[in-house]
Design an enzyme around this catalytic site. Structure first.
Site, PDB file in Angstrom:
ATOM      1  N   GLU A 191      -5.758  -9.711   0.467  1.00  0.00           N
ATOM      2  CA  GLU A 191      -5.848  -9.853   1.917  1.00  0.00           C
ATOM      3  C   GLU A 191      -7.179  -9.278   2.372  1.00  0.00           C
ATOM      4  OE1 GLU A 191      -2.313  -8.611   4.251  1.00  0.00           O
ATOM      5  OE2 GLU A 191      -3.741  -7.269   5.243  1.00  0.00           O
ATOM      6  N   GLU A 238       0.820  -1.213   0.000  1.00  0.00           N
ATOM      7  CA  GLU A 238       0.000   0.000   0.000  1.00  0.00           C
ATOM      8  C   GLU A 238       0.857   1.268   0.000  1.00  0.00           C
ATOM      9  OE1 GLU A 238      -2.874  -0.279   3.140  1.00  0.00           O
ATOM     10  OE2 GLU A 238      -4.003  -1.856   2.123  1.00  0.00           O
TER      11      GLU A 238
END
Length: 272
Positions: A196, A83
């Site tokens: 995820e 991220e």
């Protein structure tokens, strides 16, 4: 109720002071038929534990290590960065060269068809995210994300996205229903896959054992069926996380485990 999926793994987070040893953890993975493990940093004890087993590791490169990876590194099975924000002037420019170098190392060892390299993108890069089928990237991050997407297309690797429908629901319960977020809606819920995902069992609004159980149970069922765009093709997804992690903050972040760390007993009856 038991549900099955061979496309699932579970994330092995280690931010807790009451966790079993890596060898006990890997033994638990084996006993529950969990064959895929995502780890977030190169921990030698974790690497030693699954030797001789059928367990596959997804290894993450820490954001702080991107500078090293972009210049000189050899890995086997890896996600590069987690991220990273397009606005991060230090890290954003390193992701693409790091991906390239790791892939070249994999290709050098003749493993490019078996081992893929990718990155998990920051969900704030997505301008439109609801419903998922209408998702698009913000125009101001295109210069960052387009080269990465082009590279992944060329090497036939997926772009990974950490999807937590809990946060979508908790931040906007008026427009996003609990049924949508926990996969109990009768209509189409998600059009593509996740890298995820998880749901907390305590610590904040909507974070209950019942809601988490509904989410994980239906997620396991959903990923084995594929998506409307790719029906019948199982989605490789990693549940976050193996255990509750009592060193994480805020309180909500402590409660994503699918097993209790001290007893190693399951919170939810999921069969992998």
């Amino acid at each position: 109720m038991y549900v099955e999926s061979q496309s699932l793994g579970v994330c092995y987070g280690m931010l807790g002071n009451n966790l079993p040893s890596p060898f006990q953890v890997i033994s638990l993975y084996n006993s529950r038929n969990i064959r895929r493990v995502r780890v977030y940093d190169p921990n030698q004890d974790v690497f030693q534990a699954p030797r001789g087993s059928n367990i596959e590791l997804m290894l993450g490169v820490l954001n702080s290590e991107l500078k090293y990876v972009a210049s000189n590194v050899r890995f086997r099975y890896i996600t590069v960065g987690n991220e990273v924000k397009a606005s991060d002037t230090t890290l954003a420019r390193l992701v693409h060269p790091a991906l390239t170098n790791v892939h070249e190392a994999i290709a050098f060892h003749g493993l490019k068809d078996q081992v893929k390299v990718s990155t998990a993108v920051d969900t704030t890069l997505i301008g439109v995210n609801f419903p998922p089928s209408q998702g698009t990237f913000n125009s101001d991050v295109r210069s960052y994300i387009n080269p990465i997407i082009g590279f992944l297309v060329d090497i036939k690797a997926p772009l990974l996205l950490n999807i937590y429908t809990y946060f979508s629901y908790a931040n906007n319960p008026r427009d996003i229903s609990l049924a949508y977020a926990t996969f109990t809606s009768p209509g189409t819920v998600v059009q593509d896959g996740a890298n995820e995902t998880g749901w907390p069992s305590g610590g904040a609004f909507g974070a209950t054992l019942d809601n988490a159980c509904a989410f994980y149970t239906n997620m396991v069922r959903h990923v084995s069926q594929g998506t409307p765009k790719r029906p019948g093709k199982a989605i490789e997804t990693y549940l976050f996380a193996m255990f509750d992690l009592n060193n994480k903050e805020p309180e909500l972040e402590k409660n994503f485990g699918v097993f209790y760390p001290t007893t190693q007993q399951p919170k939810y009856q999921l069969t992998f």
